[in-house]
Motif scaffolding. Structure first.
Motif, PDB file in Angstrom:
ATOM      1  N   ILE A 254       0.846  -1.203   0.000  1.00  0.00           N
ATOM      2  CA  ILE A 254       0.000   0.000   0.000  1.00  0.00           C
ATOM      3  C   ILE A 254       0.873   1.241   0.000  1.00  0.00           C
ATOM      4  O   ILE A 254       0.621   2.204  -0.745  1.00  0.00           O
ATOM      5  N   GLU A 255       1.917   1.244   0.823  1.00  0.00           N
ATOM      6  CA  GLU A 255       2.818   2.402   0.876  1.00  0.00           C
ATOM      7  C   GLU A 255       3.483   2.644  -0.476  1.00  0.00           C
ATOM      8  O   GLU A 255       3.559   3.786  -0.962  1.00  0.00           O
ATOM      9  N   ALA A 256       3.982   1.570  -1.087  1.00  0.00           N
ATOM     10  CA  ALA A 256       4.657   1.710  -2.379  1.00  0.00           C
ATOM     11  C   ALA A 256       3.690   2.182  -3.460  1.00  0.00           C
ATOM     12  O   ALA A 256       4.018   3.042  -4.280  1.00  0.00           O
ATOM     13  N   ALA A 257       2.473   1.628  -3.450  1.00  0.00           N
ATOM     14  CA  ALA A 257       1.486   1.976  -4.480  1.00  0.00           C
ATOM     15  C   ALA A 257       1.040   3.428  -4.376  1.00  0.00           C
ATOM     16  O   ALA A 257       0.618   4.026  -5.375  1.00  0.00           O
ATOM     17  N   THR A 258       1.117   4.003  -3.194  1.00  0.00           N
ATOM     18  CA  THR A 258       0.689   5.392  -2.990  1.00  0.00           C
ATOM     19  C   THR A 258       1.878   6.348  -2.874  1.00  0.00           C
ATOM     20  O   THR A 258       1.721   7.488  -2.441  1.00  0.00           O
ATOM     21  N   GLY A 259       3.058   5.873  -3.234  1.00  0.00           N
ATOM     22  CA  GLY A 259       4.236   6.724  -3.242  1.00  0.00           C
ATOM     23  C   GLY A 259       4.674   7.187  -1.872  1.00  0.00           C
ATOM     24  O   GLY A 259       5.340   8.221  -1.745  1.00  0.00           O
ATOM     25  N   TYR A 260       4.319   6.439  -0.823  1.00  0.00           N
ATOM     26  CA  TYR A 260       4.691   6.774   0.556  1.00  0.00           C
ATOM     27  C   TYR A 260       4.188   8.160   0.965  1.00  0.00           C
ATOM     28  O   TYR A 260       4.786   8.812   1.817  1.00  0.00           O
ATOM     29  N   LYS A 261       3.096   8.604   0.383  1.00  0.00           N
ATOM     30  CA  LYS A 261       2.616   9.960   0.632  1.00  0.00           C
ATOM     31  C   LYS A 261       1.244  10.023   1.311  1.00  0.00           C
ATOM     32  O   LYS A 261       0.938  10.990   1.988  1.00  0.00           O
ATOM     33  N   GLN A 262       0.408   9.015   1.122  1.00  0.00           N
ATOM     34  CA  GLN A 262      -0.979   9.118   1.579  1.00  0.00           C
ATOM     35  C   GLN A 262      -1.205   8.614   3.006  1.00  0.00           C
ATOM     36  O   GLN A 262      -2.066   9.129   3.708  1.00  0.00           O
ATOM     37  N   LEU A 263      -0.456   7.586   3.403  1.00  0.00           N
ATOM     38  CA  LEU A 263      -0.700   6.957   4.696  1.00  0.00           C
ATOM     39  C   LEU A 263       0.563   6.953   5.547  1.00  0.00           C
ATOM     40  O   LEU A 263       1.676   6.867   5.029  1.00  0.00           O
ATOM     41  N   LEU A 264       0.378   7.035   6.857  1.00  0.00           N
ATOM     42  CA  LEU A 264       1.472   6.771   7.774  1.00  0.00           C
ATOM     43  C   LEU A 264       1.763   5.273   7.765  1.00  0.00           C
ATOM     44  O   LEU A 264       0.884   4.456   7.461  1.00  0.00           O
ATOM     45  N   HIS A 265       2.999   4.912   8.108  1.00  0.00           N
ATOM     46  CA  HIS A 265       3.375   3.498   8.074  1.00  0.00           C
ATOM     47  C   HIS A 265       2.436   2.641   8.924  1.00  0.00           C
ATOM     48  O   HIS A 265       1.977   1.584   8.488  1.00  0.00           O
ATOM     49  N   GLY A 266       2.133   3.104  10.123  1.00  0.00           N
ATOM     50  CA  GLY A 266       1.257   2.332  11.000  1.00  0.00           C
ATOM     51  C   GLY A 266      -0.144   2.157  10.428  1.00  0.00           C
ATOM     52  O   GLY A 266      -0.789   1.127  10.647  1.00  0.00           O
ATOM     53  N   GLU A 267      -0.629   3.163   9.699  1.00  0.00           N
ATOM     54  CA  GLU A 267      -1.940   3.042   9.058  1.00  0.00           C
ATOM     55  C   GLU A 267      -1.919   1.952   7.994  1.00  0.00           C
ATOM     56  O   GLU A 267      -2.855   1.147   7.895  1.00  0.00           O
ATOM     57  N   ALA A 268      -0.849   1.928   7.198  1.00  0.00           N
ATOM     58  CA  ALA A 268      -0.720   0.899   6.170  1.00  0.00           C
ATOM     59  C   ALA A 268      -0.632  -0.488   6.801  1.00  0.00           C
ATOM     60  O   ALA A 268      -1.240  -1.452   6.312  1.00  0.00           O
ATOM     61  N   VAL A 269       0.095  -0.594   7.922  1.00  0.00           N
ATOM     62  CA  VAL A 269       0.193  -1.866   8.636  1.00  0.00           C
ATOM     63  C   VAL A 269      -1.177  -2.274   9.180  1.00  0.00           C
ATOM     64  O   VAL A 269      -1.536  -3.457   9.165  1.00  0.00           O
ATOM     65  N   GLY A 270      -1.947  -1.291   9.658  1.00  0.00           N
ATOM     66  CA  GLY A 270      -3.296  -1.587  10.142  1.00  0.00           C
ATOM     67  C   GLY A 270      -4.156  -2.209   9.058  1.00  0.00           C
ATOM     68  O   GLY A 270      -4.828  -3.230   9.272  1.00  0.00           O
ATOM     69  N   TRP A 271      -4.145  -1.594   7.868  1.00  0.00           N
ATOM     70  CA  TRP A 271      -4.917  -2.169   6.753  1.00  0.00           C
ATOM     71  C   TRP A 271      -4.376  -3.539   6.364  1.00  0.00           C
ATOM     72  O   TRP A 271      -5.148  -4.476   6.108  1.00  0.00           O
ATOM     73  N   GLY A 272      -3.050  -3.670   6.343  1.00  0.00           N
ATOM     74  CA  GLY A 272      -2.462  -4.966   6.021  1.00  0.00           C
ATOM     75  C   GLY A 272      -2.819  -6.030   7.040  1.00  0.00           C
ATOM     76  O   GLY A 272      -3.013  -7.198   6.694  1.00  0.00           O
ATOM     77  N   SER A 273      -2.928  -5.625   8.302  1.00  0.00           N
ATOM     78  CA  SER A 273      -3.319  -6.561   9.355  1.00  0.00           C
ATOM     79  C   SER A 273      -4.775  -7.000   9.187  1.00  0.00           C
ATOM     80  O   SER A 273      -5.120  -8.164   9.443  1.00  0.00           O
ATOM     81  N   ILE A 274      -5.612  -6.079   8.769  1.00  0.00           N
ATOM     82  CA  ILE A 274      -7.012  -6.431   8.495  1.00  0.00           C
ATOM     83  C   ILE A 274      -7.080  -7.458   7.374  1.00  0.00           C
ATOM     84  O   ILE A 274      -7.834  -8.445   7.451  1.00  0.00           O
ATOM     85  N   ALA A 275      -6.280  -7.260   6.324  1.00  0.00           N
ATOM     86  CA  ALA A 275      -6.259  -8.215   5.212  1.00  0.00           C
ATOM     87  C   ALA A 275      -5.740  -9.577   5.671  1.00  0.00           C
ATOM     88  O   ALA A 275      -6.294 -10.621   5.298  1.00  0.00           O
ATOM     89  N   ALA A 276      -4.683  -9.578   6.498  1.00  0.00           N
ATOM     90  CA  ALA A 276      -4.126 -10.832   6.987  1.00  0.00           C
ATOM     91  C   ALA A 276      -5.131 -11.574   7.869  1.00  0.00           C
ATOM     92  O   ALA A 276      -5.245 -12.806   7.810  1.00  0.00           O
ATOM     93  N   THR A 277      -5.860 -10.821   8.688  1.00  0.00           N
ATOM     94  CA  THR A 277      -6.886 -11.429   9.535  1.00  0.00           C
ATOM     95  C   THR A 277      -7.975 -12.068   8.678  1.00  0.00           C
ATOM     96  O   THR A 277      -8.422 -13.201   8.940  1.00  0.00           O
ATOM     97  N   HIS A 278      -8.408 -11.353   7.635  1.00  0.00           N
ATOM     98  CA  HIS A 278      -9.433 -11.904   6.736  1.00  0.00           C
ATOM     99  C   HIS A 278      -8.924 -13.150   6.024  1.00  0.00           C
ATOM    100  O   HIS A 278      -9.666 -14.128   5.872  1.00  0.00           O
ATOM    101  N   LEU A 279      -7.659 -13.132   5.628  1.00  0.00           N
ATOM    102  CA  LEU A 279      -7.086 -14.295   4.954  1.00  0.00           C
ATOM    103  C   LEU A 279      -7.021 -15.496   5.900  1.00  0.00           C
ATOM    104  O   LEU A 279      -7.298 -16.640   5.506  1.00  0.00           O
ATOM    105  N   GLY A 280      -6.669 -15.242   7.167  1.00  0.00           N
ATOM    106  CA  GLY A 280      -6.670 -16.318   8.149  1.00  0.00           C
ATOM    107  C   GLY A 280      -8.063 -16.894   8.354  1.00  0.00           C
ATOM    108  O   GLY A 280      -8.240 -18.101   8.518  1.00  0.00           O
ATOM    109  N   LEU A 281      -9.065 -16.018   8.336  1.00  0.00           N
ATOM    110  CA  LEU A 281     -10.454 -16.467   8.458  1.00  0.00           C
ATOM    111  C   LEU A 281     -10.867 -17.285   7.240  1.00  0.00           C
ATOM    112  O   LEU A 281     -11.503 -18.337   7.367  1.00  0.00           O
ATOM    113  N   MET A 282     -10.498 -16.828   6.047  1.00  0.00           N
ATOM    114  CA  MET A 282     -10.807 -17.551   4.810  1.00  0.00           C
ATOM    115  C   MET A 282     -10.250 -18.968   4.833  1.00  0.00           C
ATOM    116  O   MET A 282     -10.876 -19.908   4.360  1.00  0.00           O
ATOM    117  N   ARG A 283      -9.053 -19.107   5.422  1.00  0.00           N
ATOM    118  CA  ARG A 283      -8.377 -20.404   5.442  1.00  0.00           C
ATOM    119  C   ARG A 283      -8.823 -21.281   6.615  1.00  0.00           C
ATOM    120  O   ARG A 283      -8.337 -22.399   6.771  1.00  0.00           O
TER     121      ARG A 283
END
Length: 378
Positions: A254-283
């Motif tokens: 997410i950070e790379a796709a937005t040029g490191y300009k739109q989100l703070l690192h922790g915000e990007a990690v938060g979204w990534g954690s949500i995705a990882a949680t959903h993936l764990g649920l899917m599996r």
């Protein structure tokens, strides 16, 4: 004042957490050098120095450190910045007795550590992190480095500091958005290894978000213990240490796709954690109740800034993730609250599904934020 010892096969040092540490910084540096001669070089940003420079200068008195500045922001975490700072060190006469002090957030800490690792083939340094994210995560464990256009932290080395001094007073000037973003790393620590920390963050959200000194000290110390324990058991990220990257695979994308300009690192990690949680649920690795608690806690410590990006673009960017081995993506997923595992068979289709679901949550967050803003204007 909590003090946590980190011991690895190649290093041993203390991580001290408490109030007023910068007032005693010169004395602490001298103690670390055990009476040996040294010359301090403090690396910081103009923004941090503007807030705390007077206090640091007062602590040093007549023998002031040489202060080197690097521009604030992830976009400056590049090799050209390192070269500039190396030239400044050489011009200032820094030799093998130089002691670098990283006085700033994650970018300052990563760059300073890398400088220390490569200047004259290695000099000593100390981490004095000024953000919550740096205090609980990036200042600990000896990872140093900079970004390439292809991805985050692809150039660097392992080079441990002599000590980490986490002065909680420095968090008083931290913008609320940065405090919230840093707390995503503490939530991550709870998810992957410390269910007690997770429950504390659930039950004490109001005090933590208000910046209550006692609550923040508890959170920082608990988060540091998680990081120190993992690093002690896997210094070079050959196995267990990979779990510290929970939420970071898509977060970095997410950070790379937005040029490191739109989100703070922790915000990007938060979204990534949500995705990882959903993936764990899917599996079927975690149940719905645990998944809901994880996602609710991440959002409770938001709001997380949404980003406009395509799922396919994010998945393509994960190809440059440092956890990849022999072309295979290693992905960190939750097995329970307090336990995470590294999975080596996540498919592109699974990632697309998780990223797409995460982006839907971003859209929903964006709509809710817009509605709140409209209500305030009325």
């Amino acid at each position: 004042m909590p003090s946590i010892q980190l011991k690895t096969p190649t290093a041993s040092y203390e991580i001290t957490i408490g109030s007023g540490l910068i007032k005693t910084l010169p004395r602490r540096l001298a103690r670390l050098k055990n009476g040996r001669p040294f010359r301090p070089f403090l690396v910081t940003s103009s923004e941090i120095w503007g807030l705390w420079g007077r206090q640091v200068s007062a602590a040093f008195g007549k023998e002031q450190p040489t202060v080197l500045f690097l521009p604030a922001g992830e976009k400056h975490k590049r090799l050209r910045t390192v070269e500039s700072l190396l030239e400044q060190l050489a011009a200032a006469g820094a030799d093998r007795d130089a002691l670098l002090v990283a006085f700033g957030g994650g970018v300052v800490g990563d760059v300073t550590g890398f400088l220390a690792a490569i200047y004259m083939r290695g000099v000593s340094y100390v981490q004095v992190p000024t953000t919550l994210l740096a205090q609980v995560d990036s200042s600990i464990g000896g990872k140093t480095g900079v970004n390439l256009a292809a991805g985050k932290n692809l150039v660097g080395s392992f080079h441990h500091p002599l000590a980490v001094l986490a002065d909680t007073d420095l968090l008083k000037t931290l913008p609320l958005a940065e405090l919230r973003a840093g707390l995503q790393e503490s939530i991550k620590a709870g998810i992957i290894r410390d269910p007690k920390l997770f429950r504390y963050l659930e039950n004490n959200a109001e005090a933590v978000l208000k910046g209550d000194a006692k609550a923040l000290t508890h959170v920082v110390a608990a988060s540091v213990r998680v990081k120190a324990d993992v690093v002690a058991n896997d210094e070079r990220e050959s196995g267990l240490r990979m779990i510290l990257n929970y939420g970071h695979t898509l977060g970095h994308a997410i950070e790379a796709a937005t040029g490191y300009k739109q989100l703070l690192h922790g915000e990007a990690v938060g979204w990534g954690s949500i995705a990882a949680t959903h993936l764990g649920l899917m599996r079927g690795m975690i149940g719905q109740a645990d998944a809901d608690r994880m996602i609710q806690l991440i959002l409770r410590y938001g709001p997380l800034t949404p980003a406009t990006v395509r799922a396919a673009k994010l998945v393509d960017l994960t190809a440059n993730d440092k956890k990849n081995r022999s072309g295979t993506l290693n992905y960190v997923l939750p097995a329970a609250i307090g336990k995470a595992v590294v999975v080596r068979d996540v498919t592109r289709d699974e990632l697309l599904e998780a990223a797409g679901w995460m982006l839907e949550q971003m859209k929903s967050a964006g709509r809710n934020s817009k509605k709140k803003s409209e209500k305030k204007r009325r």
